[in-house]
Write a protein that holds these residues in place. Structure first.
Motif, PDB file in Angstrom:
ATOM      1  N   LYS A 105       0.830  -1.204   0.000  1.00  0.00           N
ATOM      2  CA  LYS A 105       0.000   0.000   0.000  1.00  0.00           C
ATOM      3  C   LYS A 105       0.865   1.255   0.000  1.00  0.00           C
ATOM      4  CE  LYS A 105      -3.969   2.173   2.232  1.00  0.00           C
ATOM      5  NZ  LYS A 105      -4.992   2.060   3.316  1.00  0.00           N
ATOM      6  N   LEU A 106       1.926   1.247   0.793  1.00  0.00           N
ATOM      7  CA  LEU A 106       2.829   2.398   0.837  1.00  0.00           C
ATOM      8  C   LEU A 106       3.488   2.633  -0.524  1.00  0.00           C
ATOM      9  CD1 LEU A 106       4.535   1.771   4.302  1.00  0.00           C
ATOM     10  CD2 LEU A 106       2.921   3.596   3.746  1.00  0.00           C
ATOM     11  N   ARG A 107       3.737   1.563  -1.261  1.00  0.00           N
ATOM     12  CA  ARG A 107       4.407   1.688  -2.554  1.00  0.00           C
ATOM     13  C   ARG A 107       3.543   2.347  -3.624  1.00  0.00           C
ATOM     14  NH1 ARG A 107       7.738  -4.096  -2.903  1.00  0.00           N
ATOM     15  NH2 ARG A 107       9.283  -3.541  -1.287  1.00  0.00           N
ATOM     16  N   LYS A 108       2.287   2.541  -3.342  1.00  0.00           N
ATOM     17  CA  LYS A 108       1.439   3.280  -4.271  1.00  0.00           C
ATOM     18  C   LYS A 108       1.885   4.741  -4.371  1.00  0.00           C
ATOM     19  CE  LYS A 108      -2.603   0.310  -3.619  1.00  0.00           C
ATOM     20  NZ  LYS A 108      -4.005   0.229  -3.121  1.00  0.00           N
ATOM     21  N   GLU A 109       2.701   5.196  -3.388  1.00  0.00           N
ATOM     22  CA  GLU A 109       3.240   6.554  -3.391  1.00  0.00           C
ATOM     23  C   GLU A 109       4.551   6.655  -4.179  1.00  0.00           C
ATOM     24  OE1 GLU A 109       1.697   9.187  -1.869  1.00  0.00           O
ATOM     25  OE2 GLU A 109       0.049   7.822  -1.411  1.00  0.00           O
ATOM     26  N   ASP A 110       5.077   5.523  -4.633  1.00  0.00           N
ATOM     27  CA  ASP A 110       6.383   5.509  -5.305  1.00  0.00           C
ATOM     28  C   ASP A 110       6.358   6.265  -6.633  1.00  0.00           C
ATOM     29  OD1 ASP A 110       7.300   3.957  -3.259  1.00  0.00           O
ATOM     30  OD2 ASP A 110       7.703   2.170  -4.464  1.00  0.00           O
ATOM     31  N   VAL A 111       7.455   6.979  -6.882  1.00  0.00           N
ATOM     32  CA  VAL A 111       7.704   7.597  -8.193  1.00  0.00           C
ATOM     33  C   VAL A 111       9.146   7.249  -8.562  1.00  0.00           C
ATOM     34  CG1 VAL A 111       7.785   9.717  -9.547  1.00  0.00           C
ATOM     35  CG2 VAL A 111       6.121   9.498  -7.676  1.00  0.00           C
ATOM     36  N   HIS A 112       9.310   6.291  -9.460  1.00  0.00           N
ATOM     37  CA  HIS A 112      10.650   5.843  -9.821  1.00  0.00           C
ATOM     38  C   HIS A 112      11.193   6.542 -11.070  1.00  0.00           C
ATOM     39  CE1 HIS A 112      10.517   2.708  -6.807  1.00  0.00           C
ATOM     40  NE2 HIS A 112       9.350   2.300  -7.274  1.00  0.00           N
ATOM     41  N   ARG A 113      10.288   6.941 -11.958  1.00  0.00           N
ATOM     42  CA  ARG A 113      10.729   7.566 -13.214  1.00  0.00           C
ATOM     43  C   ARG A 113       9.919   8.841 -13.463  1.00  0.00           C
ATOM     44  NH1 ARG A 113      14.194   4.205 -15.841  1.00  0.00           N
ATOM     45  NH2 ARG A 113      14.184   2.019 -15.176  1.00  0.00           N
ATOM     46  N   PRO A 114      10.339   9.934 -12.837  1.00  0.00           N
ATOM     47  CA  PRO A 114       9.612  11.202 -13.031  1.00  0.00           C
ATOM     48  C   PRO A 114       9.782  11.728 -14.446  1.00  0.00           C
ATOM     49  CG  PRO A 114      11.660  11.588 -11.873  1.00  0.00           C
ATOM     50  CD  PRO A 114      11.524  10.098 -11.987  1.00  0.00           C
ATOM     51  N   LYS A 115       8.864  12.564 -14.848  1.00  0.00           N
ATOM     52  CA  LYS A 115       8.947  13.151 -16.184  1.00  0.00           C
ATOM     53  C   LYS A 115      10.061  14.192 -16.240  1.00  0.00           C
ATOM     54  CE  LYS A 115       4.018  12.486 -17.063  1.00  0.00           C
ATOM     55  NZ  LYS A 115       2.718  13.150 -17.346  1.00  0.00           N
ATOM     56  N   PRO A 116      10.922  14.120 -17.238  1.00  0.00           N
ATOM     57  CA  PRO A 116      12.020  15.102 -17.347  1.00  0.00           C
ATOM     58  C   PRO A 116      11.534  16.541 -17.356  1.00  0.00           C
ATOM     59  CG  PRO A 116      12.388  13.279 -18.843  1.00  0.00           C
ATOM     60  CD  PRO A 116      11.015  13.087 -18.278  1.00  0.00           C
ATOM     61  N   ALA A 117      10.361  16.781 -17.919  1.00  0.00           N
ATOM     62  CA  ALA A 117       9.833  18.151 -17.998  1.00  0.00           C
ATOM     63  C   ALA A 117       9.599  18.755 -16.629  1.00  0.00           C
ATOM     64  CB  ALA A 117       8.527  18.153 -18.794  1.00  0.00           C
ATOM     65  N   SER A 118       9.393  17.903 -15.623  1.00  0.00           N
ATOM     66  CA  SER A 118       9.118  18.417 -14.277  1.00  0.00           C
ATOM     67  C   SER A 118      10.345  19.035 -13.630  1.00  0.00           C
ATOM     68  CB  SER A 118       8.574  17.293 -13.392  1.00  0.00           C
ATOM     69  OG  SER A 118       9.538  16.263 -13.228  1.00  0.00           O
ATOM     70  N   PHE A 119      11.530  18.825 -14.211  1.00  0.00           N
ATOM     71  CA  PHE A 119      12.762  19.369 -13.644  1.00  0.00           C
ATOM     72  C   PHE A 119      13.300  20.573 -14.414  1.00  0.00           C
ATOM     73  CE2 PHE A 119      12.747  15.035 -11.983  1.00  0.00           C
ATOM     74  CZ  PHE A 119      12.936  15.297 -10.634  1.00  0.00           C
ATOM     75  N   ARG A 120      12.614  20.993 -15.464  1.00  0.00           N
ATOM     76  CA  ARG A 120      13.087  22.154 -16.217  1.00  0.00           C
ATOM     77  C   ARG A 120      13.204  23.365 -15.301  1.00  0.00           C
ATOM     78  NH1 ARG A 120       9.061  21.091 -21.374  1.00  0.00           N
ATOM     79  NH2 ARG A 120      10.241  19.346 -22.256  1.00  0.00           N
TER      80      ARG A 120
END
Length: 319
Positions: A47-62
């Motif tokens: 259930k906790l792993r539903k919060e996981d983000v392993h591969r964020p979108k590159p655009a979010s770091f611009r």
């Protein structure tokens, strides 16, 4: 409490007048049921792993650049500013060893890069219960060795929250023990220093901690320890030595069941004549400096990035 260290310092306590965003954050924590989830034994890691983000979108770091690569069984995400200062933040996220990184870690990563102009590696290490502390630690060692190979130890700063802070503290103990090159500094946010959660002061704090509960957190640590046991120094750095540590920043929270063991570690750091600075969040919850929205979190985060910039400036002056 005053701490006498090589750098004489008292814990810096941020203003105790709470903002509206503080109460909003506590409300959201309660609404998400985090305390309830961390009260389960065994902990529901799926259930906790539903919060996981392993591969964020590159655009979010611009406007920063992002790429991913692997070292051993660890996925690394590099976030790099257009004009980097050549220093590397090795960011090891928490998640009780069983999940993560989550969205708040990625938000913190972007802000760290923006405010320090360092390159950052998000360390997405193998998780328990599929992997034990020995295998996870081997991965952390391999990642650090590659960071030293590519940047030099003197340009690496270790940053970790909660269980990530555990891993980086234990890493540093191993480096000292093996006489290997040390990082420039450690920045530890609510690090878990004793996985046994046997400190007698913990029971009173559990009543006011809005996020963590002993039952679930201890369950997660046992999943990670497996046959090694929760007293293993790789899970409980409080049982190890703090001699010859690099300069260290500790951000601790008053309403956090991990706080008593952090106090013990600060005392050990001081006895070892380590240069240590402590920032205490009065009435704050676990990992408060990287919680989104909260005004008190922004103030603590700015203290943290100022510390990193001063550390870098001091290192650059010596070159």
């Amino acid at each position: 409490m005053a701490y006498t260290c090589r750098l004489t310092c008292r814990p810096t306590s941020l203003p105790c007048m709470k903002s509206i965003t503080y109460y909003l954050t506590l409300f959201v924590i309660k609404l998400k049921g985090l305390k309830r989830e961390f009260s389960k034994d065994p902990i529901d890691f799926n259930k906790l792993r539903k919060e996981d983000v392993h591969r964020p979108k590159p655009a979010s770091f611009r406007p920063h650049f992002m790429r991913q690569f692997s070292v051993a069984e660890t996925l690394l995400t590099e976030v790099k500013p257009a004009a980097t200062n050549g220093f590397l933040l090795l960011f090891c996220p928490g998640g009780a060893f069983v999940y993560g990184p989550a969205r708040h870690h990625w938000h913190a990563a972007k802000q760290l890069v923006s405010q320090t102009q360092c390159t950052l590696w998000m360390v997405d290490y193998p998780k328990a219960p599929e992997n034990n502390i020995a295998f996870i630690s081997e991965n952390i060692d391999a990642v650090y060795a590659y960071a030293v190979e590519t940047h030099g130890a003197g340009k690496v700063i270790l940053v970790g929250d909660s269980a990530g802070g555990t891993l980086l503290t234990a890493l540093t103990q191993r480096l000292v023990q093996k006489s290997k090159a040390l990082p420039l500094a450690l920045v530890l946010i609510s690090p878990v220093m004793d996985a046994s959660f046997s400190n007698p002061q913990l029971d009173a704090l559990e009543k006011v901690d809005p996020m963590l509960s002993k039952a679930g957190v201890l369950s997660a640590k046992r999943m990670c320890a497996q046959h090694y046991g929760v007293d293993d120094v790789r899970l409980s750095p409080v049982n190890g030595s703090f001699s010859n540590f690099p300069r260290t920043l500790l951000l601790v929270a008053e309403n956090d069941i991990t706080y008593p063991d952090q106090q013990l570690v600060v005392q050990q750091l001081c006895e070892a004549a380590v240069e240590v600075k402590v920032i205490k969040g009065e009435g704050m919850p676990h990992i408060w400096p990287i919680l989104p929205v909260m005004q008190e979190a922004r103030a603590a985060f700015q203290e943290m990035t100022s510390y990193i910039r001063r550390t870098i400036a001091g290192a650059s002056d010596k070159v």
